[in-house]
Design a protein around this motif. Structure first.
Motif, mmCIF file in Angstrom:
data_model
loop_
_atom_site.group_PDB
_atom_site.id
_atom_site.type_symbol
_atom_site.label_atom_id
_atom_site.label_comp_id
_atom_site.label_asym_id
_atom_site.label_seq_id
_atom_site.Cartn_x
_atom_site.Cartn_y
_atom_site.Cartn_z
ATOM 1 N N PHE A 1 0.828 -1.200 0.000
ATOM 2 C CA PHE A 1 0.000 0.000 0.000
ATOM 3 C C PHE A 1 0.866 1.254 0.000
ATOM 4 N N GLU A 2 1.986 1.222 0.722
ATOM 5 C CA GLU A 2 2.900 2.362 0.734
ATOM 6 C C GLU A 2 3.498 2.576 -0.655
ATOM 7 N N ALA A 3 3.787 1.470 -1.357
ATOM 8 C CA ALA A 3 4.315 1.579 -2.724
ATOM 9 C C ALA A 3 3.277 2.195 -3.656
ATOM 10 N N LEU A 4 2.022 1.846 -3.469
ATOM 11 C CA LEU A 4 0.958 2.445 -4.282
ATOM 12 C C LEU A 4 0.868 3.939 -4.026
ATOM 13 N N LYS A 5 0.925 4.327 -2.763
ATOM 14 C CA LYS A 5 0.821 5.748 -2.420
ATOM 15 C C LYS A 5 1.955 6.561 -3.026
#
Length: 217
Positions: free
Chosen positions: A97-101
């Motif tokens: 999710f952090e990579a998506l953000k």
């Protein structure tokens, strides 16, 4: 005006002989045309939704009807995956999710997954490639245009997966009205569109093109 005496017979009016109408011969079907039963089976296979277990699901085959293409390599992957319906497990809070953000094109201003206004759909590239190869004989590596990461479709190389965020269900729709065979090709028309499939030696059909029919002006 002369009147006819009562004792004078009035000759019957001459009437035209009724012409016996010959039955109009039916227009012969085009060579190798699909039968009505075959068209019904085609439309059953292309139904945009199907029931499975506890609910109604989008038919992934309808992704081939979301944009036009002259050959499968010209598929618009953004539109193809918009309502694909064969996603992987849910994304969770953590590194993914952090990579998506941090990805280019990320359109949301949230810190945690539970703050998302719409669901995240994840599609592994391996699964997309397998589906394209099964139904069109290509993979994403064969596409003439590989989409840049955007709000419509993100791609994370480290996870080798695509992500989109549709919250509704709007699969592509094609309703076959007529069809015929030309060699290995099966050509279907309906709704002002033409779909071409190619039969393989194994008896399966691969998508070859999906185009608007030319209209006379």
């Amino acid at each position: 005006m002369e009147t006819v005496p009562e004792d004078r017979e009035v000759p019957p009016l001459e009437t035209e002989q009724e012409e016996t109408e010959e039955p109009v011969p039916e227009t012969p079907a085009a060579p190798n045309a699909l039968t009505a039963e075959e068209i019904i089976r085609v439309n059953e296979a292309f139904a945009p939704f199907f029931e499975r277990g506890d609910g109604l699901y989008t038919n992934p085959i309808c992704s081939f009807f979301t944009a036009y293409y002259e050959r499968p390599e010209d598929l618009d992957l953004v539109e193809f995956l918009r309502y694909f319906g064969l996603g992987n497990g849910p994304v969770e809070d953590g590194p993914e999710f952090e990579a998506l953000k941090a990805a280019e094109g990320w359109p949301f201003h949230v810190d945690h997954l539970d703050q998302m206004p719409v669901p995240i759909h994840k599609y592994s590239r391996a699964d997309v490639d397998a589906y394209l190869e099964e139904h069109a004989g290509i993979t994403t590596a064969d596409l003439t245009t590989f989409p840049a990461s955007s709000a419509d479709l993100l791609y994370l190389p480290e996870y080798d997966a695509f992500y989109n965020f549709t919250s509704d269900a709007g699969p592509g729709v094609f309703i076959c009205e007529n069809g015929w065979r030309e060699g290995d090709l099966l050509i279907l028309t309906g709704g002002g569109e033409e779909l071409t499939l190619e039969e393989t030696e194994a008896g399966r059909y691969l998508f070859r093109s999906f185009l608007p029919l030319e209209r006379e002006t």
